[in-house]
Structures are given as structure tokens and as C-alpha cells.
Design an enzyme around this catalytic site. Structure first.
Site, PDB file in Angstrom:
ATOM      1  N   GLY A 108     105.556 -98.236   0.530  1.00  0.00           N
ATOM      2  CA  GLY A 108     104.616 -98.572  -0.525  1.00  0.00           C
ATOM      3  C   GLY A 108     104.768-100.012  -0.954  1.00  0.00           C
ATOM      4  O   GLY A 108     105.431-100.820  -0.281  1.00  0.00           O
ATOM      5  N   TYR A 178     111.963 -82.515   0.716  1.00  0.00           N
ATOM      6  CA  TYR A 178     111.167 -83.066   1.810  1.00  0.00           C
ATOM      7  C   TYR A 178     109.983 -82.142   2.075  1.00  0.00           C
ATOM      8  O   TYR A 178     110.162 -80.957   2.365  1.00  0.00           O
ATOM      9  CB  TYR A 178     112.019 -83.220   3.074  1.00  0.00           C
ATOM     10  CG  TYR A 178     111.211 -83.485   4.327  1.00  0.00           C
ATOM     11  CD1 TYR A 178     110.336 -84.570   4.393  1.00  0.00           C
ATOM     12  CD2 TYR A 178     111.325 -82.655   5.440  1.00  0.00           C
ATOM     13  CE1 TYR A 178     109.589 -84.816   5.530  1.00  0.00           C
ATOM     14  CE2 TYR A 178     110.585 -82.902   6.588  1.00  0.00           C
ATOM     15  CZ  TYR A 178     109.720 -83.978   6.621  1.00  0.00           C
ATOM     16  OH  TYR A 178     108.976 -84.229   7.744  1.00  0.00           O
ATOM     17  N   ASP A 223      99.193 -90.990 -12.620  1.00  0.00           N
ATOM     18  CA  ASP A 223      98.748 -91.541 -11.331  1.00  0.00           C
ATOM     19  C   ASP A 223      98.453 -90.412 -10.339  1.00  0.00           C
ATOM     20  O   ASP A 223      98.904 -90.441  -9.190  1.00  0.00           O
ATOM     21  CB  ASP A 223      99.805 -92.487 -10.758  1.00  0.00           C
ATOM     22  CG  ASP A 223      99.252 -93.359  -9.625  1.00  0.00           C
ATOM     23  OD1 ASP A 223      98.019 -93.569  -9.587  1.00  0.00           O
ATOM     24  OD2 ASP A 223     100.049 -93.828  -8.792  1.00  0.00           O
ATOM     25  N   LYS A 225      96.456 -88.593  -7.671  1.00  0.00           N
ATOM     26  CA  LYS A 225      95.495 -88.972  -6.640  1.00  0.00           C
ATOM     27  C   LYS A 225      95.887 -88.250  -5.356  1.00  0.00           C
ATOM     28  O   LYS A 225      97.027 -87.749  -5.235  1.00  0.00           O
ATOM     29  CB  LYS A 225      95.504 -90.489  -6.428  1.00  0.00           C
ATOM     30  CG  LYS A 225      96.877 -91.069  -6.077  1.00  0.00           C
ATOM     31  CD  LYS A 225      96.827 -92.581  -5.972  1.00  0.00           C
ATOM     32  CE  LYS A 225      98.210 -93.170  -5.696  1.00  0.00           C
ATOM     33  NZ  LYS A 225      98.168 -94.646  -5.607  1.00  0.00           N
ATOM     34  N   PRO A 226      94.999 -88.164  -4.363  1.00  0.00           N
ATOM     35  CA  PRO A 226      95.302 -87.411  -3.146  1.00  0.00           C
ATOM     36  C   PRO A 226      96.558 -87.853  -2.419  1.00  0.00           C
ATOM     37  O   PRO A 226      97.262 -87.031  -1.837  1.00  0.00           O
ATOM     38  CB  PRO A 226      94.049 -87.625  -2.292  1.00  0.00           C
ATOM     39  CG  PRO A 226      92.946 -87.801  -3.283  1.00  0.00           C
ATOM     40  CD  PRO A 226      93.568 -88.577  -4.409  1.00  0.00           C
TER      41      PRO A 226
END
Length: 500
Positions: A108, A178, A223, A225-226
Site C-alpha cells: 500500500g 490470514y 474507510d 470499501k471493497p
């Protein structure tokens, strides 16, 4: 954290990090200038870790296609079509503390997520660590540790659990469950048409229940979001799980690290109050708006507010009303499910669901074949009738106002005309002031984005805001306030960065 006021030292930092980043991209080793060891401290250790991880990946006998097929499970048209996955051990020398690093899951703006094996728990975990250059930012490190503390409060089957967090030498880390499936963003892109209404409603019902738990624990995600929603396959089946609490806020904290007026989140999925930078107005209803945007995207295949520019997207979030999924997207959705989605997307927070539990309950009733609450029921015909009635009223009002204005022009005195001119000037000032706020919000968003070019883009937006400030009343005060924003932008380390 290394701090300096010397421009040549700052250039040395930037040159070293940029050279090492380039070497990683080009898959070749880069010697570390040992003279910088003392000043860069833990950053160099992070760089060396990334180099070892690159060498491990490069030495694999599998090509990139076979790696993706073998190690990354995929989802078919239905969430249940997930491939099986068996963890593989990696060389023990490539590790952070006890965690044995296998491969990179994602990169990111400021962080890297690694797939790692935990020999104590005897399981794979997702290990999130800051990018090396992010360690130069003391505020980011504080935010990183704060994310771990907030997310650790949450225990819910549809939330990615934090297993452990801490620091090993200079490297801060967060170890989480995970999830072996793709993100919802990736899955949506693989669909050939709209997602079945029952499938979409089932996913959002589970996520709404996850939000209920988070809100009851005093945590706002901010935040949704997909790309922050992950699929996870287990013996019990497929689950959607809410991840990445990097922008989350604990409502029990007395202070927020986000500056007042800052725009936080992802523009296309923000609530209007977030897009306007009104952080004091952000609450559980803001997360409900965001999850409504995700539901809209699942049902129609498009994002309702996304525009070509971030500034245009922010303006659409604040001003564009969604009155019907069919009229906006051409997709026919069951009336009750459409009503649920539209209730989430109302501009006024008080008109949305007051609690995520109520949203989850309405979705459950829809899935069970029951009607939702009377105030949520609607049909395309009723919606069309209300829209048509509103249009007739608007036309009537416009005609009446036109006659009044025409009569005023004929009868009013020069004094009244001067008042009208003053009113027009006031409206112009208001419009300029609104545009000024938009540029200020854009500069704040670009400054916090972590994307390549953030410093120069933020400075350009600040420059545009300064020009506008010179044309509005009290503009001098606004310019003085923008000086702090400009200094914050100049302090940024503006380097090339890998993106998801």
C-alpha cells in the site's frame, strides 16, 4: 526517528531510499551506504529484509503464473467457488522475529502485508509492517501502533482478528488472521454482470453485523470499501471479513490524531460529512453510508459517486442524491432491497439507519422473504410517482418565482436593485468560498494519500486555494492558515512508491 534541518542530509536520505527502491524493482542488489547506518537506523534493516524477501521470490522455480495459481485461491462467479489452499513453509532465515516470511501479499501507500508462518501458533498469518520510508515519519508509526490497539478490541467472525502486535528491533508489525481469498474489489471485477441480489444482501448483512460489533465496542472504521473486505474460506464455508483499521477511531479516546478539517478515507466511499471534513459529525451513520455504497456497487456493478477526478468525486458525494438504482444505473433491483440501499445513502445522517443492527435486521428479513419496515417499502412505480410529483412542484415554483422576479424588476426602486446586486455578490463570494474549501480538502487528501507525487500535488492544490483566498472576504486569515498546510506538505518525503 531521524530528524534534520540540513537540506543535503535530506537529499542523502532520499537518494539512498530511492536507489534501493529502484534496485528492488529491477531485481538487483544495492549496497547500503554504511555511513548512513546511524542516522537511518531501523530503515536500513527494513530495506535489507525486503531484499532478502526479493531474493527468495526470485529463486523460486515457479513462474509468476504458476505461483498465482498455486498460492492464491480464487473465487468463481459464486463466493462458494473458492479453490483449496495448502500453506507451504519458507526458508527459516527469511524472518521477522519468529515469523517466517513466505511472500508479499500486497503493498500500500505506507505499508506492506506479508504472508508469514508463525511457528508458535503453527499457522499462517498476515504480517503488516510499515514501508521503510514510512519509519521516517514518527506520526505514521504512532498511527500504526494505534491501529493495532483499536483493532485488537474486536472479536467477530466477520472481522479480521489481530493476533499480536509489537516491534522487533526497529520493525513494527501487526499479525492478523490470514484470509486465503481475494478482496471483494478483485471479486467484483471478475463478475460478468450484476451480483445476485440475495448474494449481495447476504454479504452486506454479515458486514453490517460486524459493524454492529465494532460500533458497540466504540470503534468507527471510517474507510469501508471493497478492497478492505476479504473473502476467507474454511471448513465452515466462505466468509466476508472486514479488514484494515488504519483510519479507525476509538470513540472512547479523548483526542483524535486527525486534524480538524482533514478529509480522511477513500473519496468514492466517504459519507458526505467525511467528504466535507466535518470530523466531529462522523459517527456510526458514516460507516453505514459507506457500506451502502458497497451494496450499491454489488447490485449495479458501478460506483455511484466516482468521477474522473478526486475533487469531482468529493463534490458528488456531497451533492448528488441517489433516488433510484434503476434510474441511475438501469439495473432492476427488488424494491425492498433497493429501499434498504437508498436509506443507507441518504445525505442527512439522521435519515440513515441509526444503528448497524437495524440494517442487518432489515437485510435478514429480505433474505427470509419478509417485508421490511413500512417506511422502507417502495416500488418503482411509487418512486416514479414521487419523482414526477416533485418535478411538477418544482416547475410550478419556478413559474411563480419567475413572475415575482419579473414584477420586482418593473416595480422596485434603484435601492432595491442595489440590494439585489449586493445579494448576487454575496452568492458569488459563497461560491468562491465553497471552491476554496474544495481545494483545501483536496490538498489535505493528497497530503495524506501516501501516493507518488503527494507533495507536489498537495502544494499545487494549496496554491490554487491561496489564489481563491485573495478574492474572498477575510481571505488574509485563510492564507495564514494555509501556511501550516504548506509546511506540512514540504515536510513530506516524496518518493516513488509501489501501489496495490
Amino acid at each position: 526517528m531521524p530528524k534534520t534541518t540540513d537540506s543535503s542530509a535530506e537529499a542523502d536520505y532520499s537518494s539512498l531510499l530511492a536507489a534501493y527502491h529502484e534496485s528492488l524493482v529491477n531485481q538487483r542488489s544495492a549496497p547500503v551506504d554504511m555511513r548512513m547506518q546511524e542516522e537511518l537506523g531501523g530503515v536500513i534493516q527494513c530495506l535489507l529484509l525486503m531484499e532478502r524477501n526479493r531474493q527468495l521470490t526470485s529463486s523460486s522455480n515457479l513462474d509468476s503464473d504458476s505461483v498465482a495459481t498455486e498460492q492464491q485461491p480464487t473465487l468463481g462467479d459464486r463466493p462458494g467457488d473458492i479453490a483449496s489452499h495448502r500453506p507451504e513453509r519458507s526458508p527459516s532465515e527469511n524472518r521477522i522475529g519468529r515469523f517466517e516470511i513466505k511472500r508479499t501479499l500486497g503493498v500500500g501507500g505506507n505499508g506492506i502485508v506479508l504472508l508469514a508462518y508463525d511457528p508458535e501458533l503453527r499457522r499462517d498469518v498476515a504480517l503488516k509492517v510499515p514501508k521503510p520510508e514510512a519509519l521516517l515519519n514518527e506520526e505514521f508509526v504512532l498511527r500504526f501502533d494505534r491501529e493495532a490497539r483499536i483493532a485488537a478490541k474486536l472479536k467477530h467472525p466477520n472481522i479480521v482478528s489481530v493476533l499480536e502486535s509489537g516491534a522487533i528491533g526497529p520493525i513494527h508489525y501487526i499479525a492478523t488472521d490470514y484470509c486465503n481469498g481475494p478482496s471483494l474489489r478483485t471479486w467484483i471485477r471478475g463478475q460478468k454482470g450484476q451480483v445476485a441480489p440475495q448474494t449481495a444482501a447476504s454479504m452486506i448483512r454479515d458486514l453490517a453485523d460486524a459493524l454492529r460489533h465494532a460500533h458497540e465496542c466504540g470503534v468507527l472504521h471510517r474507510d469501508i470499501k471493497p478492497s478492505n473486505i476479504l473473502f476467507d474460506a474454511s471448513e465452515e464455508g466462505i466468509a466476508v471479513r472486514l479488514a484494515d483499521f488504519g483510519l479507525a477511531k476509538s470513540q472512547t479516546d479523548s483526542a483524535d490524531m486527525t486534524a480538524t478539517g482533514a478529509v480522511i478515507g477513500t473519496p468514492a466511499y466517504m459519507a458526505p460529512e467525511q467528504a466535507a471534513g466535518r470530523l466531529k459529525d462522523v459517527g456510526p451513520h458514516s460507516d453505514i453510508f459507506s457500506i451502502g455504497v458497497v451494496l450499491y456497487e454489488l447490485l449495479t456493478g458501478i460506483s455511484p459517486f466516482e468521477r474522473q477526478t478526486s475533487l469531482g468525486t468529493l463534490e458528488a458525494v456531497r451533492s448528488v442524491d441517489i433516488v433510484s438504482l434503476e434510474s441511475d444505473s438501469g439495473v432492476v433491483v427488488p424494491p425492498d432491497l433497493e429501499a434498504i440501499c437508498l436509506k443507507c445513502l441518504r445525505k442527512k445522517p439522521t435519515e440513515r439507519y441509526s444503528h448497524a443492527a437495524k440494517l442487518a435486521n432489515d437485510l435478514k428479513r429480505f433474505l427470509d422473504g419478509e417485508s421490511t419496515r413500512p417506511q422502507s417499502r417502495s416500488t418503482p412505480r411509487r418512486i416514479a410517482h414521487r419523482v414526477f410529483a416533485c418535478q411538477k412542484s418544482i416547475v410550478s415554483i419556478a413559474v411563480v418565482l419567475g413572475l415575482i422576479v419579473a414584477n420586482a424588476v418593473l416595480l422596485q426602486s434603484r435601492s432595491k436593485l442595489r440590494d439585489d446586486l449586493s445579494s448576487m455578490t454575496s452568492e458569488r463570494d459563497e461560491t468562491l468560498h465553497s471552491l476554496f474549501r474544495n481545494y483545501e480538502a483536496l490538498a489535505s487528501m493528497e497530503r495524506q494519500s501516501g501516493i507518488m507525487g503527494q507533495r507536489s500535488k498537495s502544494m499545487r492544490s494549496i496554491g490554487a486555494a491561496v489564489k481563491l483566498a485573495q478574492t474572498i472576504p477575510d481571505g488574509v486569515d485563510e492564507v495564514e492558515r494555509l501556511a501550516d498546510d504548506a509546511l506540512s506538505s514540504l515536510w513530506l518525503t516524496d518518493l516513488d512508491r509501489e501501489q496495490n
